[in-house]
Motif scaffolding. Structure first.
Motif, short mmCIF file in Angstrom:
data_model
loop_
_atom_site.label_atom_id
_atom_site.label_comp_id
_atom_site.label_asym_id
_atom_site.label_seq_id
_atom_site.Cartn_x
_atom_site.Cartn_y
_atom_site.Cartn_z
N GLY A 222 0.43 -1.22 0.04
CA GLY A 222 -0.44 0.10 0.06
C GLY A 222 0.51 0.84 -0.14
O GLY A 222 1.89 0.74 -0.04
N ASP A 223 0.10 2.34 -0.12
CA ASP A 223 1.00 3.61 -0.02
C ASP A 223 1.50 3.93 -1.33
O ASP A 223 2.94 4.58 -1.08
CB ASP A 223 1.56 4.05 1.32
CG ASP A 223 0.32 4.20 2.26
OD1 ASP A 223 -0.99 4.43 2.12
OD2 ASP A 223 0.44 3.51 4.06
N GLU A 224 1.64 2.85 -2.19
CA GLU A 224 2.61 3.20 -3.75
C GLU A 224 2.44 4.06 -3.85
O GLU A 224 3.97 5.13 -5.12
CB GLU A 224 2.78 1.94 -4.43
CG GLU A 224 3.30 0.63 -4.13
CD GLU A 224 1.63 -0.25 -3.21
OE1 GLU A 224 0.49 0.23 -2.69
OE2 GLU A 224 1.70 -1.05 -2.55
N ALA B 145 -8.22 3.27 3.11
CA ALA B 145 -7.54 3.79 2.04
C ALA B 145 -6.82 5.17 2.26
O ALA B 145 -8.54 5.83 2.65
CB ALA B 145 -7.97 3.62 0.36
N GLY B 146 -6.12 5.67 1.93
CA GLY B 146 -5.48 7.07 2.44
C GLY B 146 -5.07 7.53 0.53
O GLY B 146 -3.86 7.28 0.31
N HIS B 147 -5.86 7.68 -0.58
CA HIS B 147 -5.18 8.00 -1.92
C HIS B 147 -4.26 9.77 -1.84
O HIS B 147 -5.53 10.57 -1.78
CB HIS B 147 -5.80 7.73 -3.00
CG HIS B 147 -5.48 6.24 -3.06
ND1 HIS B 147 -6.55 5.56 -3.81
CD2 HIS B 147 -5.75 5.43 -1.82
CE1 HIS B 147 -6.42 4.48 -3.18
NE2 HIS B 147 -5.29 4.30 -2.21
N THR B 148 -2.96 10.18 -2.09
CA THR B 148 -3.13 11.55 -2.13
C THR B 148 -2.92 12.53 -3.63
O THR B 148 -2.21 11.22 -4.05
CB THR B 148 -1.58 11.59 -1.40
OG1 THR B 148 -1.52 10.84 -0.12
CG2 THR B 148 -1.01 13.12 -1.74
N GLY C 11 1.41 7.60 7.15
CA GLY C 11 0.30 6.79 6.35
C GLY C 11 -0.75 8.84 6.43
O GLY C 11 -1.28 8.83 7.81
N ALA C 12 -1.29 8.11 5.35
CA ALA C 12 -2.36 9.36 5.51
C ALA C 12 -3.57 8.44 5.06
O ALA C 12 -4.69 9.79 5.68
CB ALA C 12 -2.35 9.58 3.22
N THR C 13 -3.75 7.85 6.60
CA THR C 13 -5.26 7.53 6.80
C THR C 13 -4.74 7.84 8.80
O THR C 13 -5.97 8.98 8.61
CB THR C 13 -5.89 6.10 6.53
OG1 THR C 13 -6.48 6.66 4.89
CG2 THR C 13 -7.64 6.07 7.47
N ARG D 257 3.58 6.56 11.12
CA ARG D 257 5.03 6.31 10.43
C ARG D 257 5.00 5.14 9.95
O ARG D 257 4.72 4.10 10.21
CB ARG D 257 5.94 6.38 11.34
CG ARG D 257 7.24 6.84 11.52
CD ARG D 257 8.27 6.46 12.60
NE ARG D 257 9.73 7.60 12.72
CZ ARG D 257 11.00 7.34 12.01
NH1 ARG D 257 10.68 5.66 11.30
NH2 ARG D 257 11.92 7.49 12.08
N ARG D 258 5.43 5.23 8.61
CA ARG D 258 6.02 4.17 7.56
C ARG D 258 6.89 3.33 7.95
O ARG D 258 7.66 4.06 8.16
CB ARG D 258 5.04 4.45 6.12
CG ARG D 258 4.22 5.14 6.01
CD ARG D 258 3.97 5.29 4.13
NE ARG D 258 2.82 5.43 4.44
CZ ARG D 258 2.24 7.05 3.42
NH1 ARG D 258 3.33 7.52 2.19
NH2 ARG D 258 1.02 6.76 3.13
N ARG D 259 6.83 2.12 8.11
CA ARG D 259 8.58 1.32 7.62
C ARG D 259 8.75 1.01 6.47
O ARG D 259 8.25 1.64 5.42
CB ARG D 259 7.47 -0.18 8.74
CG ARG D 259 7.67 0.15 9.94
CD ARG D 259 6.57 -1.56 9.67
NE ARG D 259 7.15 -2.38 9.94
CZ ARG D 259 6.57 -4.02 9.48
NH1 ARG D 259 5.05 -3.77 10.12
NH2 ARG D 259 7.61 -5.38 10.24
MG MG Z 1 -2.58 5.31 0.87
#
Ligand code: MG
Ligand code: GDP
Ligand code: IMO
Length: 431
Positions: free
Chosen positions: A12-14, A39-42, A298-300, A304-306
């Motif tokens: 996710g978050d690609e 989902a969180g799509h930017t 994370g956008a949602t 912090r993303r690993r």
């Molecule tokens: Mg996302």
């Protein structure tokens, strides 16, 4: 005519939102087919950032946006998102945005169960987004779910709620030690939601098929990533839907012959939010560099993303599982400034190279990544707009990804803005 699926290849978050927003210019319709507001799509357009959780990322291009039957929809979040977009001048009325009458509704008890269950699991938790996604899909599968068509039938909705709520409250109170839900409160709240959303509710499958019959082009917007897929991902550290391209058909109501291409979005390194195995994860300064330069939160949930190196074992898994016809490489700019780069090309388990991605998490936990090292680049590439102008080592890195995956790179993203992109081969150009 081209009908293209865009999916995440990693966890996710690609950068799917950015790629969908970019390609939506060439599509007539953009449809979400699974997941929900986990989902969180930017999208970043002219310096303005939009994060969408439910509304398809074609909305800024003024395209018809559809939420398919495979999506689980929190009506409060959808209304909030519509109002937020409209306030920012983006048209989001029933002509622009339609929701399948068969899409499942996320209920307050789904969210409460999701959060209480995670709390109860303690250190063994999945790290869900707490949006009620898993419990909503459970109810869909056990045939206790509420679809939009049920929600807008006020009398039927009350009856369904009366039949379901005692069991939910028993589970919440007696097993999870959480607060029970008040029937009247939900009933009033959801009746208001139904009234607000009813004009958007339609048969998405019919709308889609009629549009395609008239020669319209469709973009299917995946959420999450291949390795969060309920069947093919790192189970149980996954989401509760099929995130792979095959579900684009099932989750929107079209046949497989309606898909002409599948673009896998690949972050130039790897990230993951929440718990679960991650072989190429970095715990050193390089990991911190990627996290901070890539603004990996994370956008949602803002977590912090690993971060870790690009992992070709998972990318090649995604190539196979999705039938990828092209790649979109994102966040390539973030790798600038690192002297050397590593690509994980294989997993070694007990001294042997593994032939495929292990299903057994105990095996996966003991896998050692095998790395290939490449020279990095120091230049800032975020203002480069042609492939030829990219530094040699950037082109070498890209060529290596193509060699190792066997899939052509069609799009290169060098920054969050819509125009910070190099399109080598537009998937809609085949029409
Ligand atoms: Mg996302
Ligand atoms: P999605 O869930 O796949 O749509 O991705 P997210 O929106 O959750 O996370 C991707 C993040 O990276 C967002 O903040 C984007 O604005 C940003 N982004 C996308 N592409 C690029 C890129 O090429 N370079 C940089 N630096 N940021 C990017
Ligand atoms: P987009 O579409 C990254 C992760 C959660 C958790 C696991 C299960 O923005 O790429 P869930 O709430 O779905 O039951 O959580 O899945 N997860 C995501 N991680 N991007 C996402 O979506 C995600 N949606 C869910 O962090 O590990």
């Amino acid at each position: 005519m081209a009908n293209i699926v865009i999916i995440g290849t990693q966890w996710g978050d690609e950068g799917k939102g950015k790629i969908v927003d970019l390609l939506a210019e060439y599509a007539d319709i953009v449809v979400r087919f699974q997941g929900g507001n986990n989902a969180g799509h930017t999208m970043v357009v002219n310096g303005e950032q939009f994060i969408s959780h439910l509304v398809p990322s074609g909305i800024l291009q003024g395209k018809t946006c559809l939420i398919g039957n495979g999506v689980v929809v929190d009506p409060a979040v959808l209304i909030e998102e519509i109002e937020y977009l409209e306030k920012r001048g983006v048209a989001c009325g029933p002509q622009q945005l339609m929701v399948s009458e068969r899409a499942q509704v996320i209920m307050p008890y789904h969210k409460q169960i999701d959060v209480a269950r995670e709390n109860k699991k303690g250190k063994d938790k999945i790290g869900t987004t707490g949006r009620g996604i898993g419990p909503a899909y459970e109810d869909k599968a056990n045939r206790q779910g509420v679809r939009f068509v049920d929600l807008i039938d006020t009398e039927g909705f009350r009856e369904k709620l009366a039949a379901t709520l005692p069991e939910k409250n028993f589970y919440l109170e007696k097993f999870l030690g959480a607060q029970p839900i008040d029937a009247q409160l939900i009933s009033d709240q959801y009746t208001a939601f139904a009234k607000r959303l009813a004009p958007h509710v339609t048969d998405v499958s019919v709308v889609l098929n009629q549009a395609v019959a008239k020669g319209k082009q469709v973009l299917y917007e995946g959420a999450q990533g291949t390795h969060l897929d309920i069947d093919h991902g790192t189970y149980p550290f996954v989401t509760s839907s099929n995130t792979v391209s095959g579900n684009a058909c099932c989750g929107s109501g079209v046949g497989p012959k309606m898909i002409s291409g599948v673009i896998g979005v690949v972050k130039a390194y790897t990230t993951r939010v929440g718990a679960g195995p991650f072989a190429s994860e970095l715990f050193d300064d390089v990991g911190n560099y990627l996290q901070s330069k890539g603004a990996e939160f994370g956008a949602t949930t803002g977590r912090r993303r690993r971060c870790g190196w690009l992992d070709m074992v998972i990318l090649n898994n995604a190539v196979r599982l999705n039938g990828l016809t092209g790649l979109a490489i994102t966040k390539l700019d973030v790798l600038g400034g690192l002297e050397t780069l590593k690509i994980c090309t294989a997993y070694r388990y007990q001294g042997q190279l593994l032939a495929s991605f292990p299903a057994n998490l105990k095996v996966l936990a003991q896998c050692e990544p095998v790395y290939e090292t490449m020279d990095g680049w120091s230049q800032d590439i975020s203002s480069i707009r042609t492939y030829e102008a990219l530094p040699l080592n950037v082109r070498r890195y890209l060529r290596r990804i193509e060699e190792l995956s066997g899939v052509p790179i069609q799009i290169i993203s060098v920054g969050p803005q819509r125009d910070q992109t190099i399109v080598l081969d537009n998937p809609f150009a085949i029409s």
